[in-house]
Scaffold this motif. Structure first.
Motif, PDB file in Angstrom:
ATOM      1  N   ALA A   1       0.832  -1.205   0.000  1.00 40.62           N
ATOM      2  CA  ALA A   1       0.000   0.000   0.000  1.00 40.62           C
ATOM      3  C   ALA A   1       0.868   1.256   0.000  1.00 40.62           C
ATOM      4  CB  ALA A   1      -0.929  -0.015   1.214  1.00 40.62           C
TER       5      ALA A   1
ATOM      6  N   THR B   1       2.579   1.757  -3.380  1.00 47.81           N
ATOM      7  CA  THR B   1       1.647   2.264  -4.392  1.00 47.81           C
ATOM      8  C   THR B   1       1.330   3.727  -4.156  1.00 47.81           C
ATOM      9  OG1 THR B   1       0.642   0.077  -4.655  1.00 47.81           O
ATOM     10  CG2 THR B   1      -0.638   1.968  -5.393  1.00 47.81           C
ATOM     11  N   ARG B   2       0.983   4.068  -2.915  1.00 48.39           N
ATOM     12  CA  ARG B   2       0.539   5.421  -2.604  1.00 48.39           C
ATOM     13  C   ARG B   2       1.682   6.437  -2.707  1.00 48.39           C
ATOM     14  NH1 ARG B   2      -0.815   4.407   2.057  1.00 48.39           N
ATOM     15  NH2 ARG B   2      -2.975   3.769   1.656  1.00 48.39           N
ATOM     16  N   GLU B   3       2.835   6.112  -2.144  1.00 53.66           N
ATOM     17  CA  GLU B   3       3.925   7.085  -2.062  1.00 53.66           C
ATOM     18  C   GLU B   3       4.859   7.046  -3.268  1.00 53.66           C
ATOM     19  OE1 GLU B   3       3.707   9.189   0.268  1.00 53.66           O
ATOM     20  OE2 GLU B   3       2.108   8.144   1.361  1.00 53.66           O
TER      21      GLU B   3
ATOM     22  N   GLY C   1       4.154   5.056  -6.282  1.00 56.51           N
ATOM     23  CA  GLY C   1       3.530   4.717  -7.557  1.00 56.51           C
ATOM     24  C   GLY C   1       4.197   3.529  -8.223  1.00 56.51           C
TER      25      GLY C   1
ATOM     26  N   ARG D   1      -2.450   7.044 -12.870  1.00 58.94           N
ATOM     27  CA  ARG D   1      -2.257   6.719 -11.455  1.00 58.94           C
ATOM     28  C   ARG D   1      -2.070   5.213 -11.294  1.00 58.94           C
ATOM     29  NH1 ARG D   1      -2.320  11.552  -8.087  1.00 58.94           N
ATOM     30  NH2 ARG D   1      -3.433  13.104  -9.335  1.00 58.94           N
TER      31      ARG D   1
ATOM     32  N   TRP E   1      -9.672   0.875  -2.542  1.00 65.15           N
ATOM     33  CA  TRP E   1      -8.539   0.935  -3.473  1.00 65.15           C
ATOM     34  C   TRP E   1      -7.424   1.812  -2.906  1.00 65.15           C
ATOM     35  CZ3 TRP E   1     -11.554   2.288  -8.611  1.00 65.15           C
ATOM     36  CH2 TRP E   1     -12.460   1.267  -8.865  1.00 65.15           C
ATOM     37  N   VAL E   2      -6.210   1.494  -3.278  1.00 62.16           N
ATOM     38  CA  VAL E   2      -5.048   2.328  -2.941  1.00 62.16           C
ATOM     39  C   VAL E   2      -4.557   2.956  -4.242  1.00 62.16           C
ATOM     40  CG1 VAL E   2      -2.728   2.391  -1.964  1.00 62.16           C
ATOM     41  CG2 VAL E   2      -4.442   0.820  -1.023  1.00 62.16           C
ATOM     42  N   ILE E   3      -4.552   4.291  -4.289  1.00 57.29           N
ATOM     43  CA  ILE E   3      -4.212   5.033  -5.512  1.00 57.29           C
ATOM     44  C   ILE E   3      -2.994   5.893  -5.242  1.00 57.29           C
ATOM     45  CG2 ILE E   3      -5.078   6.667  -7.234  1.00 57.29           C
ATOM     46  CD1 ILE E   3      -7.893   5.803  -6.507  1.00 57.29           C
ATOM     47  N   SER E   4      -2.094   5.929  -6.204  1.00 57.20           N
ATOM     48  CA  SER E   4      -0.860   6.705  -6.037  1.00 57.20           C
ATOM     49  C   SER E   4      -1.173   8.187  -5.900  1.00 57.20           C
ATOM     50  CB  SER E   4       0.075   6.478  -7.226  1.00 57.20           C
ATOM     51  OG  SER E   4      -0.525   6.901  -8.433  1.00 57.20           O
ATOM     52  N   ALA E   5      -0.387   8.858  -5.061  1.00 53.15           N
ATOM     53  CA  ALA E   5      -0.606  10.286  -4.822  1.00 53.15           C
ATOM     54  C   ALA E   5      -0.255  11.122  -6.038  1.00 53.15           C
ATOM     55  CB  ALA E   5       0.218  10.736  -3.614  1.00 53.15           C
TER      56      ALA E   5
END
Length: 453
Positions: A137, A140-142, A144, A249, A283-287
């Motif tokens: 997570a 992915t988020r931090e 990508g 993203r 969902w986990v989405i990139s910032a």
């Protein structure tokens, strides 16, 4: 296997541990080694472990003890408690390094030790799962980061330099990222443009088939050996138009892995894993954008709004709690092609139709028969009469005598007839040409109904 060991190395290590444990007491005469099987799987569903269990009842099996090379892989959670009575019944003694040799069935100390070891094995899996999911997570988020799997249609994998993990980089592993695929990226852009222009998903899929554009599984057959790759389908087009990774993203956790009983009637078989879709909130989405976008975020959101606006027709008159919207669902068959008729909401009323195998994503076939339609209320009105024909030879439970002395049977309601048909597996076949309804029994019982307009 732990510490990135290959099966050959792990097997040799466990064999050496087992042989050293029984040295001076006996020798290892048979091996049961499951490769690629999770420890969470019950013994009865592991091929090698199941083979061992099958030999327990054989007096000529040639061995009288089981030597465990590594308890973590043998007894997960309460698996020892489930297997120990079986071992004791057939006189087979388990040996384990953690017990210093033979495990005593009658020893409270050994029983407690095995319980703790099983919980420790389960804790190791649970703790690792939590850490891995938390790391994925964050990546992915931090960052990508591309975390594996098949690249979405319209993209291909590109080299992104050495793996960020130093150990992996030392072994030569490389990181990857997504980049537009010159052969398919323009197709994705065209699909979103058509959707934003107001065209239906079925029309888009049909246009792709008419133009001879290979569907995703045909465009990348090496990664899709389990799919036929024959043509675009409605589901394929809808999936692409609903995939947020086309905005640039990175997205992770659209699916989750749940655990449920393999067989509720036999809990000894343990649990099995089931893939289920998460709601967008999970969902986990990139910032930040992680790869080139094929559609802008604004256009992607607009395309989803079109999908929402063209969703299922609203219910004109909400059904009462506990009632079914389509009372005859699953009970009607088409007299033209034999297929099961599908439920369809038409002009605010329940109806049933058969398109004879045609889908909106395929071009029309002039030789195909016309679609068959019949409204539900047209059929419901004739169910009591049909019920009398079906039960004419059955003894009536209740009879009523009229003033003239004639015996009559009370007429069954539609709900009673539907329940009767479902209990006995009766199927109704509707012939749109003749306007007849026939019950799927040994006798050809028909009742004429008016054709649905």
């Amino acid at each position: 296997t732990e510490d990135w060991q290959d099966p050959v190395t792990s097997r040799a290590r466990q064999h050496e541990q087992a042989a050293a444990l029984v040295r001076g007491h006996g020798v290892v005469v048979a091996e049961f080694f499951d490769a690629g099987q999770s420890r969470t799987v019950a013994w009865g569903r592991r091929p090698e472990a199941a083979a061992l269990v099958a030999q327990l009842a054989d007096p000529g099996r040639g061995w009288d003890a089981i030597v465990i090379g590594e308890y973590e892989r043998a007894f997960y959670g309460s698996q020892y408690a489930a297997m120990a009575p079986l071992f004791e019944h057939y006189g087979v003694q388990p040996w384990m390094p953690e017990a210093g040799g033979r495990v005593d069935f009658a020893s409270e100390h050994d029983e407690q030790a095995m319980t703790v070891l099983g919980l420790s094995s389960k804790r190791e899996v649970t703790r690792t799962s939590i850490r891995v999911r938390a790391a994925m997570a964050a990546q992915t988020r931090e960052q990508g980061r591309y975390l594996g799997g098949r690249p979405p249609y319209g993209y291909r994998l590109a080299d992104a330099g050495p793996h960020p993990n130093k150990a992996h980089a030392a072994w030569g592993r490389r990181a990857h990222r997504l980049e537009p695929d010159p052969g398919t990226a323009h197709v994705v852009r065209w699909m979103f443009a058509q959707r934003l222009a107001g065209h239906s998903v079925a029309r888009i899929a049909r246009a792709l088939n008419d133009a001879g554009i290979p569907c995703p599984s045909a465009a990348d057959p090496e990664r899709n050996p389990h799919r036929t790759g024959t043509a675009w389908t409605l589901g394929t087009a809808a999936t692409i138009l609903g995939k947020p990774r086309y905005t640039g993203r990175q997205v992770w956790n659209r699916q989750r892995t749940d655990s449920e009983l393999a067989d509720p009637a036999n809990t000894s078989l343990g649990h099995k894993t089931v893939q289920r879709w998460n709601l967008p909130g999970g969902w986990v989405i990139s910032a930040r954008p992680a790869h080139p976008a094929l559609v802008s975020e604004a256009d992607f959101i607009a395309a989803q709004d079109i999908s929402a606006a063209r969703g299922p027709a609203p219910v004109i008159a909400p059904a009462a709690p506990g009632t079914s919207r389509y009372l005859l669902a699953g009970l009607l068959a088409c007299g033209t092609c034999g297929r099961r008729m599908e439920s369809a909401w038409s002009n605010g009323k329940a109806a049933y139709r058969c398109r004879h195998g045609h889908t909106s994503a395929a071009p029309p076939d002039p030789a195909r028969p016309k679609n068959a339609y019949v409204r539900e209320d047209r059929i419901l009105a004739h169910l009591p009469a049909l019920h009398l024909l079906l039960t004419g030879t059955e003894p009536a439970r209740r009879r009523r005598r009229t003033r003239r002395g004639a015996d009559t049977r009370p007429q069954a309601g539609a709900d009673d007839v539907i329940g009767y048909m479902r209990d006995r597996g009766v199927t109704l076949t509707y012939d749109p040409a003749a306007g007849t309804l026939q019950a799927g029994t040994c006798e050809a019982i028909k009742t004429i109904i008016r054709k649905a307009g």
